[in-house]
Design an enzyme around this catalytic site. Structure first.
Site, short mmCIF file in Angstrom:
data_model
loop_
_atom_site.label_atom_id
_atom_site.label_comp_id
_atom_site.label_asym_id
_atom_site.label_seq_id
_atom_site.Cartn_x
_atom_site.Cartn_y
_atom_site.Cartn_z
N LYS A 178 -9.25 9.63 -5.75
CA LYS A 178 -9.15 9.61 -4.29
C LYS A 178 -7.75 9.12 -3.93
O LYS A 178 -7.44 7.94 -4.07
CB LYS A 178 -10.18 8.69 -3.64
CG LYS A 178 -10.23 8.93 -2.13
CD LYS A 178 -10.74 7.76 -1.33
CE LYS A 178 -9.71 6.76 -0.97
NZ LYS A 178 -8.61 7.21 -0.10
N GLU A 251 -4.11 -2.48 -10.34
CA GLU A 251 -2.65 -2.61 -10.17
C GLU A 251 -2.43 -2.94 -8.70
O GLU A 251 -2.61 -2.08 -7.84
CB GLU A 251 -1.95 -1.30 -10.51
CG GLU A 251 -2.06 -0.87 -11.95
CD GLU A 251 -1.23 -1.70 -12.91
OE1 GLU A 251 -0.43 -2.54 -12.43
OE2 GLU A 251 -1.40 -1.55 -14.11
N CYS A 285 6.04 -1.55 -4.97
CA CYS A 285 5.39 -2.81 -5.37
C CYS A 285 6.31 -3.69 -6.20
O CYS A 285 6.07 -4.88 -6.32
CB CYS A 285 4.10 -2.50 -6.12
SG CYS A 285 4.33 -1.31 -7.45
N GLU A 385 3.49 -10.11 0.77
CA GLU A 385 4.10 -8.79 0.59
C GLU A 385 4.33 -8.14 1.96
O GLU A 385 3.39 -7.95 2.72
CB GLU A 385 3.15 -7.93 -0.24
CG GLU A 385 3.75 -6.61 -0.66
CD GLU A 385 2.80 -5.81 -1.56
OE1 GLU A 385 1.58 -5.79 -1.29
OE2 GLU A 385 3.31 -5.19 -2.50
P1 NAD Z 1 -4.50 -0.13 0.16
O1 NAD Z 1 -5.05 -1.19 -0.72
O2 NAD Z 1 -4.67 -0.28 1.62
O3 NAD Z 1 -5.16 1.29 -0.20
C1 NAD Z 1 -5.08 1.83 -1.51
C2 NAD Z 1 -6.17 2.88 -1.68
O4 NAD Z 1 -7.44 2.24 -1.59
C3 NAD Z 1 -6.18 3.97 -0.61
O5 NAD Z 1 -6.50 5.20 -1.21
C4 NAD Z 1 -7.31 3.53 0.32
O6 NAD Z 1 -7.91 4.59 1.02
C5 NAD Z 1 -8.28 2.93 -0.68
N1 NAD Z 1 -9.25 1.97 -0.15
C6 NAD Z 1 -9.09 1.13 0.90
N2 NAD Z 1 -10.23 0.40 1.08
C7 NAD Z 1 -11.10 0.78 0.12
C8 NAD Z 1 -12.42 0.38 -0.22
N3 NAD Z 1 -13.06 -0.56 0.44
N4 NAD Z 1 -13.02 1.00 -1.28
C9 NAD Z 1 -12.37 1.93 -1.98
N5 NAD Z 1 -11.11 2.36 -1.70
C10 NAD Z 1 -10.48 1.77 -0.67
O7 NAD Z 1 -2.98 0.01 -0.28
P2 NAD Z 1 -1.88 0.95 0.38
O8 NAD Z 1 -1.52 0.35 1.68
O9 NAD Z 1 -2.30 2.37 0.29
O10 NAD Z 1 -0.66 0.78 -0.68
C11 NAD Z 1 0.22 -0.27 -0.66
C12 NAD Z 1 -0.20 -1.35 -1.66
O11 NAD Z 1 -0.28 -0.79 -2.99
C13 NAD Z 1 0.80 -2.48 -1.77
O12 NAD Z 1 0.12 -3.71 -1.82
C14 NAD Z 1 1.50 -2.21 -3.10
O13 NAD Z 1 2.08 -3.34 -3.71
C15 NAD Z 1 0.39 -1.66 -3.92
N6 NAD Z 1 0.89 -0.90 -5.06
C16 NAD Z 1 0.79 -1.46 -6.31
C17 NAD Z 1 1.29 -0.77 -7.41
C18 NAD Z 1 1.19 -1.35 -8.78
O14 NAD Z 1 1.44 -0.63 -9.72
N7 NAD Z 1 0.83 -2.62 -8.94
C19 NAD Z 1 1.89 0.48 -7.24
C20 NAD Z 1 1.97 1.02 -5.96
C21 NAD Z 1 1.47 0.32 -4.87
#
Ligand code: NAD
Length: 496
Positions: A178, A251, A285, A385
């Site tokens: 997803k 991650e 990130c 962040e």
């Molecule tokens: P987010 O956590 O809001 O969403 C990530 C994904 O999770 C999306 O697809 C979203 O639809 C889904 N999601 C949200 N709530 C959910 C739930 N309750 N159940 C299942 N899925 C759910 O993050 P974002 O805003 O899309 O991305 C930014 C974040 O990602 C930042 O915190 C960044 O640091 C992190 N990130 C980490 C890495 C890494 O490798 N550690 C890499 C890229 C981004």
């Protein structure tokens, strides 16, 4: 091959189709705010169909030889190569990346990662078989887990999809991905390319919808054996609770420190800090977010960063001159602006930027490159962040203080140390609690090496053969080699 940005939101069992949900998700061009796609999201039945397709295909896919999987994955990389330009265009359109970034980093990096796992599929390793007891031969089987439910963020949509899917399928698992609902298009193109490459139907499935509905249904599905999540720490924490009893790979967020010692090449550190803070408009990130600079070089560093930020050009994504694109959404723009306003209210000083640009850029989700000083180490802008083009600079007096400050946030994803002294460099590498420590650089990644966090940045590794640890179960097979009915160890039960 498709170059239509308005793709059906699902790819299940090798076939694109529309979601059955009543809610629609929207993809917008972050540079203009224009809607480029609006589709019904996946409903519970779609999620079930996707998991069923993955579950059915697992029986055959998990029995293919590594060589067969490798051949198909190399074909997948070749298919992606033929649509590299379209992938870059669509990544730019949905995520707001300057075309220089998507065509020079996102797309080639993703294709290289597919090719890496095509090769790595034939290199699953384990302990050698041996007689660890005189009466038995032990061997190790490294087996795939089953259906992996993968959830990805919007910041590097194609790369994140590849990082989630490739090690899993190379090891013999099947996947339902997803993507983030605001950036699903290149993940759908990736699945489309898998079908063209001959990857069997059901091995790679994509479903689109919001986290709270589609994502949560996927995480809870009883036939999903493992949940692999990349995203924010708060959502990761919720998912860990919802996926209780399943294998989990997380991650999460980061707040990377950038430590500049007094003997550093300051020109290199200034260039490195600006590039590493602004890459992908800071929505990375591992982006440099907190620069700690030894007091004797602090003023020079702040002046150098401010001067270099002044040269950064915000503009149209296709223009070769554009250095920095918009943030991904109006919501993210407001989120970043809120952080900077609260930092100001807390007493920090905004040396550069700190505003939403007007004029021709006002329609898009742009935010100025921002440099902040005089913030308190315990303040929100230093601890949490931001995920935008914002760099905070703070001074330090000695090496021990620098390491202590670098480690003083909940996160531990990445860090860098800038010095010409090999002893300082090695000490920083050892002492900073982060999954990656760069020396005299900050940001580069490479398919052969792992990426993953410490502390609130999660656990497990993406990329590299280390990621096979995440997507395989190690099974011990212990075979009797004596052929004796009354074995020696039976003494513990039968007496003599
Ligand atoms: P987010 O956590 O809001 O969403 C990530 C994904 O999770 C999306 O697809 C979203 O639809 C889904 N999601 C949200 N709530 C959910 C739930 N309750 N159940 C299942 N899925 C759910 O993050 P974002 O805003 O899309 O991305 C930014 C974040 O990602 C930042 O915190 C960044 O640091 C992190 N990130 C980490 C890495 C890494 O490798 N550690 C890499 C890229 C981004």
């Amino acid at each position: 091959m498709t170059t239509d940005p308005d793709l059906p939101g699902l790819h299940i069992g090798g076939v694109p189709r529309e979601g059955g949900g009543t809610e629609h998700y929207e993809v917008r061009d972050p540079a203009t705010g224009r809607v480029v796609s609006s589709r019904p999201e996946a409903d519970v039945r779609d999620v079930d169909d996707a998991v069923r397709a993955a579950h059915t295909s697992f029986a055959d896919w998990s029995r293919t030889t590594p060589a067969e999987r490798s051949t198909l994955l190399f074909r997948w990389a070749a298919e992606l190569d033929t649509v590299a330009a379209e992938l870059a265009d669509i990544e730019t359109l949905q995520a707001g990346k300057p075309i220089r970034l998507s065509s020079g980093f996102d797309v080639p990096g993703s294709i290289d990662n597919v090719a890496f796992f095509a090769g790595a599929a034939r290199n699953l390793e384990g302990k050698s078989s041996a007689e660890y007891s005189p009466d038995h031969t032990s061997s190790i089987r490294r087996e795939p887990i089953g259906v992996i439910g993968s959830i990805a963020p919007w910041n590097y949509p194609l790369q994140m999809a590849v990082w989630k899917i490739l090690p899993a399928v190379a090891a013999g698992n099947t996947v339902v991905l997803k993507p983030a609902e605001i950036t699903p298009l290149t993940s759908l193109m990736l699945a489309d390319a898998a079908t063209r490459a001959g990857i069997p139907a059901g091995v790679v499935n994509v479903i689109t919808g919001s986290g709270a509905s589609t994502g949560a249904s996927l995480v809870r599905h009883p036939d999903v054996r493992m949940v692999s999540f990349t995203g924010s720490t708060p959502v990761g924490t919720q998912i860990a609770a919802a996926a209780a009893g399943k294998r989990l790979h997380l991650e999460l967020g980061g707040k990377a420190p950038f430590v500049v010692f007094d003997d550093a090449d300051l020109d290199a550190a200034i260039n490195g800090a600006v590039a590493a803070a602004l890459i992908n408009t800071g929505q990375d990130c591992t982006a440099a977010t907190r620069a700690y600079v030894q007091r004797s070089r602090y003023d020079e560093f702040v002046a150098g960063v401010a001067a270099l930020m002044d040269t950064v050009i915000l503009g149209a994504l296709g223009a070769p001159a554009t250095d920095q694109g918009p943030l991904v959404s109006r919501r993210q723009q407001q989120h970043v602006a809120g952080f900077v306003e609260r930092a100001r209210a807390d007493g920090a000083r905004v040396v550069r930027g700190g505003a939403i640009p007007g004029g021709e850029l006002a329609e898009g989700y742009y935010y100025e490159p921002t440099l902040i000083v005089d913030a308190d180490q315990r303040s929100e802008i230093v601890q949490q962040e931001v995920f935008g083009p914002v760099l905070v600079v703070l001074p330090f007096d000695d090496d021990a203080e620098a390491i202590a400050l670098a480690n003083d946030t909940p996160y531990g994803l990445a860090a860098s140390a800038w010095t010409r002294d090999v002893y300082r460099a090695q000490t920083a590498a050892r002492e900073i609690a982060a999954g990656c420590v760069w020396i005299n650089d900050h940001i580069p990644i490479i398919s052969e090496m792992p990426h993953g966090g410490y502390k609130a940045s999660g656990y497990g590794k993406d990329m590299s053969t280390y990621s096979f640890e995440e997507y395989t179960v190690v099974k011990h097979v212990m075979s009797d080699i004596t052929g004796i009915a009354r074995k020696d160890w039976h003494r513990t039960v039968f007496g003599r």
